[in-house]
Enzyme design. Structure first.
Site, PDB file in Angstrom:
ATOM      1  N   ASP A  18       0.790  -1.231   0.000  1.00 54.17           N
ATOM      2  CA  ASP A  18       0.000   0.000   0.000  1.00 54.17           C
ATOM      3  C   ASP A  18       0.829   1.291   0.000  1.00 54.17           C
ATOM      4  OD1 ASP A  18      -1.756  -2.062   0.468  1.00 54.17           O
ATOM      5  OD2 ASP A  18      -2.782  -1.145   2.159  1.00 54.17           O
ATOM      6  N   CYS A  61      -4.430  -5.531  -3.545  1.00 50.56           N
ATOM      7  CA  CYS A  61      -3.306  -6.426  -3.298  1.00 50.56           C
ATOM      8  C   CYS A  61      -3.390  -7.795  -3.973  1.00 50.56           C
ATOM      9  CB  CYS A  61      -3.057  -6.583  -1.813  1.00 50.56           C
ATOM     10  SG  CYS A  61      -4.449  -7.150  -0.848  1.00 50.56           S
ATOM     11  N   ASP A 234       2.807  -3.379  -3.740  1.00 53.17           N
ATOM     12  CA  ASP A 234       1.793  -4.019  -4.565  1.00 53.17           C
ATOM     13  C   ASP A 234       0.857  -3.046  -5.280  1.00 53.17           C
ATOM     14  OD1 ASP A 234       0.652  -3.248  -2.159  1.00 53.17           O
ATOM     15  OD2 ASP A 234      -0.157  -5.221  -1.649  1.00 53.17           O
ATOM     16  N   HIS A 235       0.633  -1.845  -4.725  1.00 47.22           N
ATOM     17  CA  HIS A 235      -0.278  -0.861  -5.336  1.00 47.22           C
ATOM     18  C   HIS A 235      -0.211   0.399  -4.509  1.00 47.22           C
ATOM     19  CE1 HIS A 235      -2.786  -1.910  -1.982  1.00 47.22           C
ATOM     20  NE2 HIS A 235      -2.749  -3.175  -2.365  1.00 47.22           N
TER      21      HIS A 235
END
Length: 562
Positions: A18, A61, A234-235
């Site tokens: 995150d 995720c 992941d993002h």
């Protein structure tokens, strides 16, 4: 001596949750990175390659991680919904399994969440104690994955005492001042957002401390020169317009790779790359053939040089996220981001139970509610700007969005309907159409129909048991009739399953069946392959595993030929 391409370097695979590229090494490259305090990751970037335009395949995720671990687009293999348990095509495997088959000791500490139950064929060890130090010999090459949950969105919103404990390694002089938080213009300038932004950066500093500990252990073991170190997230960050959004703020990630003696220190790579390119990149680096079905592209050549422009476009998708049904597709080149919404009438911030309890989500909804109160009195709305109001709007800004990230890094001006950008929009439309025609789009199917294809009547398929070739034959010839199945073996006899210890994933509130942790039966399973063959004269138990299936029944055999 430093290993070269194909000479079996070790791999230290470090991920976090995150975050965008809010690291000090991205200052001047990514907005807001100048606020960061990340000395260990800054040093890693100075010693390796910093990728300035790395993007996730999905803004959440599990779909994103599925692409990284398989090298395939989630929409192509069915892992696009958050969460699901997909049944990918039989040729698809989690890439550490290929390394394990090539003789690598593969470990994962310990988060999975790959959208499939993780088979025991993937890792030698998957637990909170898994480490490269447990490999069988000092000469055994390793793939060691470590996953930090420190920066997960949930941690931003802890109570004060819990947050202080979570960030215990952040010196007071490095604490981020909320008054100096460089809030993007799509956030309201409120105490909630300033405090959340400062805490988000404190968590990144804490995570940086953890990364430093892993790098120190690598140095202590004399392995730094023989190891490829990869750091990624992941993002995007866990606030509105970040995680769950197909904007750059939901998809743009830090990516740092250090490989002493092969990749030149201090290199900056500025072309767009997919995070899912990591699977073919690491397979090639380790001298393992990249399977034909892999859709990512190796970022290095066979000679160990960086591929200057591996992609003209990188692609991403948003599908169901929890109970929020949606479907959008996006493409990014070096300058623009284009997004196509299949449900433009749905809010970009649909009700979703979990994030709606987070302080920044509540703040956005509270301000929108108060603005409705202003309208009720005949007053004009004044608490949100037009850009901020779009986040909580009843519908998306438009069926298509196009942003010029060079001129508009915060994506505030949608150019999709601008006549001056008609050619650019047409180019991106064709790119997205071509991508989906090439890889397919399982997100176009109703999810119930997809589940019925995978599990008719709701019944999980069971992998067929291994079929040993005969009492005098080499046990390595054992196969399962199920396409895509891998056979594993153990010399540990069956025992009553012990109570499973809590994992990091459990502590985040997700049950093991949701995260897809591998089954634990108190036994150590090895891949049935030449690299890890059972010796002659041993009694072993065999079973077969296949992604998305239940494991087969076990077969007990006496190994007569080594």
């Amino acid at each position: 001596m430093t290993r070269a391409v194909g000479e079996r370097p070790n791999v230290l695979f470090i991920s976090t949750h995150d975050i965008n590229p809010h690291l000090g090494c991205y200052a001047g490259v990514y907005p807001g990175a100048e606020y960061a305090r990340t000395p260990n990751l800054d040093r890693l970037a100075a010693e390796g390659v910093r990728f300035d335009k790395a993007f996730a395949a999905a803004p959440i995720c599990a779909p994103s991680r599925s692409s990284i671990m398989t090298g395939c687009h989630p929409v192509s293999i069915g892992t696009m919904h958050m969460r699901t348990k997909a049944v990918p095509p039989p040729q698809v495997r989690l890439f550490p399994e290929h390394l394990r088959e090539a003789g690598y000791h593969t470990t994962n500490n310990s988060f999975t969440d790959f959208q499939v139950p993780t088979p025991v064929s993937t890792f030698d060890e998957c637990s909170d104690t898994a480490h490269w130090r447990d490999r069988p010999t000092a000469d055994t090459p390793f793939f060691a994955a470590f996953h930090s949950l420190t920066t997960h969105e949930s941690q931003i919103y802890l109570d004060d005492d819990a947050f202080a404990a979570r960030t215990a390694d952040v010196p007071e002089r490095w604490r981020h001042d909320p008054a100096l938080a460089p809030l993007p213009p799509y956030y309201p300038d409120t105490a909630v957002f300033r405090r959340s932004w400062a805490r988000y950066n404190d968590l990144i500093t804490q995570m940086d401390h953890w990364v430093g500990g892993l790098l120190d252990q690598l140095e202590e073991d004399g392995l730094a020169q023989d190891t490829v170190v990869v750091f990624w997230s992941d993002h995007g960050l866990g606030m509105p317009r970040g995680k769950r959004w197909l904007n750059d703020s939901g998809l743009h990630e830090p990516l740092i790779v250090r490989w002493p003696g092969v990749l030149e220190a201090g290199t900056v790579h500025s072309a767009p790359v997919h995070l899912m390119d990591l699977a073919p990149t690491l397979l090639q680096a380790c001298g393992v053939a990249v399977p034909d079905h892999v859709q990512g592209t190796s970022l290095i050549t066979a000679e160990g040089t960086l591929v200057a422009e591996p992609h003209e476009y990188v692609f991403s998708a948003r599908d169901r996220q929890g109970e929020a049904e949606d479907r959008s597709r996006s493409a990014r080149d070096g300058r623009y981001r284009y997004t196509r919404h299949h449900h433009p009438d749905r809010s970009p911030m649909q009700h979703t139970d979990y994030p709606d309890h987070l302080a920044t989500w509540r703040e956005m909804r509270l301000l929108a509610s108060r603005e409705a109160g202003q309208l009720a009195t005949g007053a004009r709305r004044s608490l949100l700007t037009p850009v901020q109001r779009l986040l909580v709007g009843a519908a998306k800004p438009a069926p298509e969005e196009l942003y010029d990230l060079q001129e508009d890094p915060y994506e505030q001006r949608n150019l999709a309907a601008d006549p001056g950008h008609e050619t650019t929009v047409a180019r991106f439309r064709a790119a997205v159409d071509g991508w989906l025609a090439d890889v397919g789009d399982l997100g176009a199917l109703p999810e119930e129909e997809l589940l019925e294809r995978w599990r008719p009547g709701g019944r999980w398929s069971v992998t067929e048991p291994p079929e040993p070739p005969g009492p005098a034959a080499d046990v390595l010839a054992t196969v399962s009739p199920t396409p895509g199945a891998r056979v594993v073996w153990t010399a540990d006899p069956p025992v009553a399953a012990p109570e499973r210890p809590a994992t990091a994933a459990d502590r985040m509130g997700s049950p093991p069946d949701a995260i897809g942790a591998p089954p634990r039966d108190g036994r150590r399973w090895s891949l049935l392959c030449p690299a890890t063959a059972p010796g002659a004269g041993r009694r072993v138990w065999l079973k077969a595993c296949r992604l998305g299936f239940l494991d087969s029944q076990e077969v007990e055999v006496e190994v007569e030929v080594a």
